[in-house]
Design a protein around this motif. Structure first.
Motif, short mmCIF file in Angstrom:
data_model
loop_
_atom_site.label_atom_id
_atom_site.label_comp_id
_atom_site.label_asym_id
_atom_site.label_seq_id
_atom_site.Cartn_x
_atom_site.Cartn_y
_atom_site.Cartn_z
N GLY A 1 6.01 20.70 59.63
CA GLY A 1 6.61 20.99 58.34
C GLY A 1 6.02 20.08 57.28
N ARG B 1 14.79 26.43 62.77
CA ARG B 1 15.22 25.05 62.49
C ARG B 1 16.55 25.03 61.74
NH1 ARG B 1 15.01 20.41 64.52
NH2 ARG B 1 17.22 20.77 64.28
N HIS B 2 16.70 25.95 60.77
CA HIS B 2 17.94 26.01 60.00
C HIS B 2 19.13 26.35 60.89
CE1 HIS B 2 15.36 27.02 56.23
NE2 HIS B 2 15.36 25.74 56.49
N ILE C 1 10.29 20.15 53.60
CA ILE C 1 10.84 21.19 54.46
C ILE C 1 10.51 20.86 55.90
CG2 ILE C 1 10.88 23.64 54.98
CD1 ILE C 1 9.94 24.19 52.14
N GLN C 2 11.54 20.60 56.69
CA GLN C 2 11.32 20.26 58.10
C GLN C 2 11.12 21.53 58.91
OE1 GLN C 2 14.53 18.21 60.00
NE2 GLN C 2 13.39 17.80 61.87
N GLU C 3 10.23 21.42 59.88
CA GLU C 3 10.03 22.54 60.81
C GLU C 3 10.39 22.02 62.21
OE1 GLU C 3 6.45 25.72 61.52
OE2 GLU C 3 6.86 25.00 59.50
N HIS D 1 5.39 30.69 59.78
CA HIS D 1 6.07 29.40 59.63
C HIS D 1 7.46 29.57 59.00
CE1 HIS D 1 3.16 26.42 61.03
NE2 HIS D 1 2.22 27.21 60.56
N ASP D 2 7.63 30.58 58.18
CA ASP D 2 8.96 30.86 57.62
C ASP D 2 9.95 31.20 58.74
OD1 ASP D 2 8.08 30.46 55.01
OD2 ASP D 2 7.49 32.56 54.78
N ARG E 1 10.77 28.00 60.61
CA ARG E 1 11.70 27.18 59.82
C ARG E 1 13.11 27.76 59.85
NH1 ARG E 1 7.03 26.13 56.51
NH2 ARG E 1 7.35 28.04 55.30
#
Length: 681
Positions: free
Chosen positions: A401, A367-368, A405-407, A360-361, A364
């Protein structure tokens, strides 16, 4: 000289008994009553601004009133009068006092207003398999120019978002999902210039476009893999390599892991003399996402396509990004099975090859990167994830997410796609499963077809095509439509066709259904294309195509359906009934959808607040549209769907009987007094 001309002009005016005006003479009546003043200054003092008009008239002068173009001296004398000065001061202080009020009101409206829906929420998503959409160069394969040629069809459907599946350069193993070059378009579909022209055309029409991203693996033809198998520089660890025994043509893999397609997920490479890991086909080696250089490569690829104008991505196979480093055997489903006989993916629990810690990191971080390109107003970049954790709804919901913290904007919903037995009860269960487990404030999505699943019409029958479309377009959230579903396309019933759901789009009754003007098409066209095509259905008021358009217009134009509450009303083996309402609006819609046999439903017995009659706003049977029906006896035929409309100030979601049965994604309320949406209901 100029001074002499001015004096001459003044003398001329005096001879005519007129007043010299630096602008123009406002009142010709002055010629009728001449003043015997010796100069204009005297006239100004005694006539123009006299307060006592009677006294002035006794002098033989007429009161001079303000006039356009008056000189500064006259203007100043008038402006100093109380009636003008007081009015001016009142207006000044009113403006000063109203400014903070207006600013405060604006801030208050912004503060109470709900978040506007994003473009990915406002419209259905139209998924295109490019090879089957439209062929323009007569080679039998659809291409990018074909998509551009048919953009008006997307507009006709009132759809604003297009999803283009993989067009990367590829050997076409697994239909383009083993990528040879992430920065190029496969020649089958055209050139990079064709792609750029397509993106420009899509944006010119006010549409958005997302594309597939397949970060988990590449083709074994990719330059990274060729360098890795030769242990070249940093590329040596771009893939997952491990020693494995290889004697007399027999490979002994490091463990019992199997690929999604069956058999061992380890493949021996003669060049490197090691086994590489592949979750899918042996031609699709998995990238090593524990290598930071690999992650950076994928981020650069995302930036490359965002720079081309892509509005977002569907990120494929994300749950496979990481594997356990300990390489222990995965547990068997049937513990009594002979371990040597395990070859099918379903025979193991995939505890060590899916959804590993750290995965998941990575998602994410994608997403960034998209957020870096979302700072420009109106250019938000969407990210959807394809994980397909059907056995674990909680794992699927993690892709949303958290509140901090949005995913992904949403994980794609496969529960209706993978449903085998359709009924009122099973539809309710699939919808309820997603809505109950979805994190608060997140946005749902729905689909019944994709490029790797049998078409919905073939799975459940033609008679249910329209009611399925009604379901997708009246549920809360974003529906995804697979090309051809809007006209009820079926799988091709031809032998020796591996993927019958990928048959060419049926545009008209011409050769190859208008898909291609060449002599062949890469897959045969369905034999029903003479009757099931876009051109014919446009002329039929009761066609599947026109019903889809009407349903989408209803979704776009009616706030309760677009972003209101959904409440489950009733479900049984035949029908699924739910309600859509919005606080502050007196218009309520009830959907009665039949997925079984003919049925009569007493809605009044379930919702006591319901009026005795309601109007059919829309029906899959067009002849019923507009009829008034008794809410105690709602009759639906097999495969029929109706949208009922009625007026009331009573909301169902606030009643005690429906607590726990109502859901809302983006909460909003309507103020009829201000004609705005707000959040404080």
């Amino acid at each position: 000289m100029a001074e002499e001309e001015s004096k001459s002009f003044s003398v001329e005016l005096s001879e005519k008994g007129s007043i010299e005006n630096k602008g123009f003479v406002q009142n010709e009546a002055l010629n009728e009553k001449e003043c015997n003043a010796s100069s204009q200054e005297e006239i100004l003092e005694t006539c123009a601004v006299g307060i006592n008009s009677a006294a002035v008239q006794n002098q033989g002068c007429e009161v001079l009133k303000p006039f356009a173009g008056m000189p500064k001296e006259v203007l100043l004398k008038f402006s100093g009068q109380a009636r003008y000065r007081v009015t001016r001061e009142i207006l000044f202080w009113l403006i000063i006092a109203s400014t903070p009020v207006l600013v405060g009101a604006t801030i208050a409206i912004v503060a109470v207003s709900p978040k506007c829906l994003g473009w990915w929420q406002a419209s259905p998503i139209y998924q295109i398999y490019p090879r089957s959409f439209k062929d323009t160069n007569k080679d039998g394969n659809g291409d990018l120019k074909g998509i551009q040629e048919k953009l008006d069809h997307i507009m006709y459907l009132n759809i604003k978002t297009i999803w283009i599946t993989s067009v990367y350069k590829s050997p076409l193993k697994d239909f383009g999902y083993g990528v040879e070059d992430f920065r190029d378009v496969d020649p089958m579909f055209g050139t990079m210039r064709d792609f750029e022209n397509l993106i420009a055309a899509i944006h010119d029409k006010g549409l958005k476009v997302i594309m597939d991203l397949i970060p988990n693996h590449t083709s074994d033809k990719h330059s990274w893999f060729q360098l890795s198998r030769n242990r070249t520089g940093k590329y040596a660890d771009y893939y997952i390599w491990h020693d494995c025994a290889h004697t007399d043509g027999t490979i002994t893999p490091p463990n019992n892991w199997v690929s999604v397609y069956g058999n061992s997920s380890w493949q021996y490479d003669e060049v490197r003399k090691q086994c590489y890991f592949h979750q899918f086909g042996k031609e699709q080696p998995d990238l090593n996402f524990r290598n930071s250089a690999v992650q950076e490569e994928i981020h650069d690829i995302i930036k490359f396509w965002l720079g081309k104008g892509i509005d977002g991505f569907s990120i494929n196979a994300v749950k496979f990004l990481l594997e356990a480093t300990h390489l222990r055997n995965e547990p068997q489903v049937n513990k009594s099975q002979n371990p040597e006989s395990i070859s099918a993916y379903s025979e193991l629990y995939h505890d060590f090859t899916t959804t590993q810690v750290g995965m998941h990191d990575i998602v994410r971080s994608f997403r960034h990167t998209l957020d870096e390109f979302s700072v420009e107003p109106g250019r938000y970049r969407f990210m959807g994830t394809e994980a397909n954790n059907l056995e674990n709804i909680e794992a699927t919901m993690m892709y949303y997410g958290t509140s901090f913290i949005q995913e992904s904007d949403f994980p794609f919903n496969f529960y209706l796609i993978n449903m085998e037995n359709f009924s009122g009860n099973s539809i309710f269960e699939a919808v309820s499963l997603w809505m109950k487990n979805m994190p608060k404030g997140k946005w749902p999505n729905w689909a019944v077809g994709d490029p790797s699943t049998a078409r919905i019409t073939s799975r459940i029958g033609k008679e249910y095509t329209n009611v399925i479309n009604m379901l997708l377009l009246t549920l809360p959230g974003t529906p995804t439509i697979y090309y051809g579903e809007e006209i009820g396309m079926e799988n091709i019933a031809t032998e020796n066709v591996t993927f019958p759901e990928k048959s060419p789009m049926q545009w008209n009754g011409n050769l190859h259904a208008g898909f291609s003007e060449g002599n062949i098409s890469w897959l045969p066209v369905n034999l029903d294309y003479q009757n099931v095509n876009v051109e014919v259905q446009k002329t039929q008021p009761n066609s599947t195509l026109n019903l889809y358009r009407e349903l989408n217009l209803l979704r776009n134009n009616e706030l309760p359906i677009h972003r209101g509450w959904m409440c489950y009303i009733w479900n049984d083996s035949n029908v699924f009934v739910y309600l859509r309402e919005l606080d502050g609006l007196d218009t309520v819609f009830i959907m009665v959808l039949n997925f079984g046999q003919e049925s009569i439903t007493d809605l009044k017995a379930v919702v006591s607040e319901l009026p005795s009659e309601a109007t059919i706003r829309l029906s899959t049977n067009f002849s019923n549209t507009g009829k008034v029906v008794n809410t105690k006896t709602i009759k639906t035929e097999k495969g029929e769907g109706i949208v009922l409309e009625y007026k009331t100030r009573e909301t169902v979601h606030t009643t005690e009987a429906f607590q726990g049965k109502c859901f809302v994604a983006e909460k909003a309320c309507y103020s009829s007094a201000l004609n705005i949406l707000h959040m404080h209901c």
